[in-house]
Design a protein around this motif. Structure first.
Motif, short mmCIF file in Angstrom:
data_model
loop_
_atom_site.label_atom_id
_atom_site.label_comp_id
_atom_site.label_asym_id
_atom_site.label_seq_id
_atom_site.Cartn_x
_atom_site.Cartn_y
_atom_site.Cartn_z
N ARG A 57 48.16 36.74 27.58
CA ARG A 57 47.88 35.31 27.80
C ARG A 57 47.43 34.70 26.47
NH1 ARG A 57 47.09 34.47 33.47
NH2 ARG A 57 46.11 32.47 33.01
N CYS A 232 44.52 35.52 47.47
CA CYS A 232 43.44 34.95 46.66
C CYS A 232 42.27 35.93 46.54
CB CYS A 232 42.96 33.64 47.27
SG CYS A 232 44.15 32.30 47.13
N LEU A 235 43.19 38.67 44.10
CA LEU A 235 43.09 38.17 42.73
C LEU A 235 41.65 38.07 42.30
CD1 LEU A 235 45.83 35.38 42.71
CD2 LEU A 235 45.89 37.53 41.45
N ASN A 236 40.78 37.63 43.21
CA ASN A 236 39.36 37.52 42.90
C ASN A 236 38.75 38.88 42.61
OD1 ASN A 236 36.71 36.00 42.88
ND2 ASN A 236 36.32 37.39 44.60
N ARG A 238 40.37 41.55 41.53
CA ARG A 238 40.90 42.02 40.24
C ARG A 238 40.19 41.33 39.08
NH1 ARG A 238 47.20 41.26 40.38
NH2 ARG A 238 46.88 41.82 38.19
N ALA A 239 39.95 40.02 39.21
CA ALA A 239 39.26 39.28 38.15
C ALA A 239 37.84 39.79 37.97
CB ALA A 239 39.25 37.78 38.48
N THR A 240 37.15 40.05 39.09
CA THR A 240 35.78 40.56 39.02
C THR A 240 35.75 41.92 38.34
OG1 THR A 240 35.23 39.41 41.08
CG2 THR A 240 33.75 41.19 40.39
N HIS A 241 36.74 42.77 38.65
CA HIS A 241 36.82 44.09 38.04
C HIS A 241 37.04 44.00 36.54
CE1 HIS A 241 37.64 48.35 37.61
NE2 HIS A 241 38.84 48.08 37.10
N VAL A 242 37.96 43.13 36.12
CA VAL A 242 38.25 42.97 34.69
C VAL A 242 37.05 42.43 33.95
CG1 VAL A 242 39.64 41.68 33.01
CG2 VAL A 242 40.73 42.67 35.02
N ILE A 243 36.35 41.45 34.55
CA ILE A 243 35.16 40.87 33.91
C ILE A 243 34.08 41.92 33.74
CG2 ILE A 243 33.26 39.24 34.25
CD1 ILE A 243 35.28 37.37 35.59
N THR A 246 35.00 44.26 30.94
CA THR A 246 34.84 43.61 29.65
C THR A 246 33.37 43.52 29.26
OG1 THR A 246 36.80 42.28 30.08
CG2 THR A 246 35.34 41.53 28.33
#
Length: 261
Positions: A57, A232, A235-236, A238-243, A246
């Motif tokens: 991205r 949704c 996706l939430n 997955r986003a929480t896991h990536v954050i 990081t």
């Protein structure tokens, strides 16, 4: 605005350098960079951006970019924002095979012929050449048959200029748009608002009552809504896991090194 905030953090950068990329992402290895936001920095030379081989991205909006050649090596790139630049040639993007979402609103793309290079991008499903929210456009958008030509060139895209053309909601959107245009056209005559004192309802009061014959349709709509809601939630998650990954990675980098004596 975000552009101003970014400029406060970094002085105008005419060229992208390895030092700039590392300072903005915290990554030591350029190939480890997956997400990158470099908007509103006055960039006109993409420099070593092509070394971020695994970039997925990329936001380069609000700069002075004219040459996209360094982006040709980014085959994993899926989301690219190039809005508000000075781009007229999209040819280097031909090699970005993973591109799904492309925003080039607010540039100087002058003809639909210059879009042929994007036809080989099989995964491309969202293209934006104009953005009414920010009053961004391209000279090509002034042509009357522009939208029809683009849809013929890219028969598999789902969204054009922020408007869904296929998939869930597209038919309803077009219907509402047609009704709205028709109503607006009927409100005025010779520039004057026409009054309709004897307006009557289009349908009877009982028309909107739910009948048993419509149960199957309602159940299908409810099922589709639950499917979207489930997507949704995934996706939430997955986003929480990536954050969290990081944050954990950044916290490890900030820990001082300990040496045994």
């Amino acid at each position: 605005m975000d552009y101003k905030r970014d400029k406060d953090q970094d002085a105008d950068c005419e060229k992208i350098t390895a030092a700039l990329l590392k300072s903005r992402t915290g990554e030591f290895d350029l190939e480890s960079i997956l997400f990158l936001k470099l908007r509103g920095l006055g960039i006109h030379d993409l420099g070593c951006i092509g070394e971020c081989m695994n970039l997925e991205r990329l936001d380069l909006s609000g700069n002075n970019i004219t040459n996209l050649a360094p982006l040709s090596s980014l085959q994993h790139l899926s989301v690219l924002n190039l809005s508000s630049n000075k781009i007229s040639n999209l040819e280097p993007l031909r090699s970005c095979e993973g591109l799904q979402n492309l925003n080039v609103a607010g540039n100087i793309i002058s003809s639909t012929e210059s879009l042929h290079c994007l036809q080989s991008l099989r995964k491309l499903e969202n293209i934006r050449f104009k953005d009414n929210t920010y009053n961004y456009s391209n000279p090509v958008c002034r042509n009357a048959p522009y939208r029809t030509i683009v849809l013929e060139m890219f028969p598999t895209i789902k969204v054009l200029d922020g408007e869904r053309v296929v998939g869930r909601g597209s038919d309803l959107y077009q219907l509402c748009k047609d009704i709205d245009d028709t109503i607006k056209a009927g409100l005025y005559k010779n520039g004057q608002l026409v009054e309709h004192p004897d307006c009557k309802p289009w349908v009877e009061d009982s028309y909107w009552e739910i009948k048993r014959s419509n149960n199957a349709i309602i159940e299908e709509a409810y099922k589709q809504f639950n499917d979207v809601l489930h997507e949704c939630r995934l996706l939430n998650n997955r986003a929480t896991h990536v954050i969290s990954q990081t944050e954990r990675s950044m916290s490890l980098k900030k820990q001082p090194k300990q040496y045994a004596i």
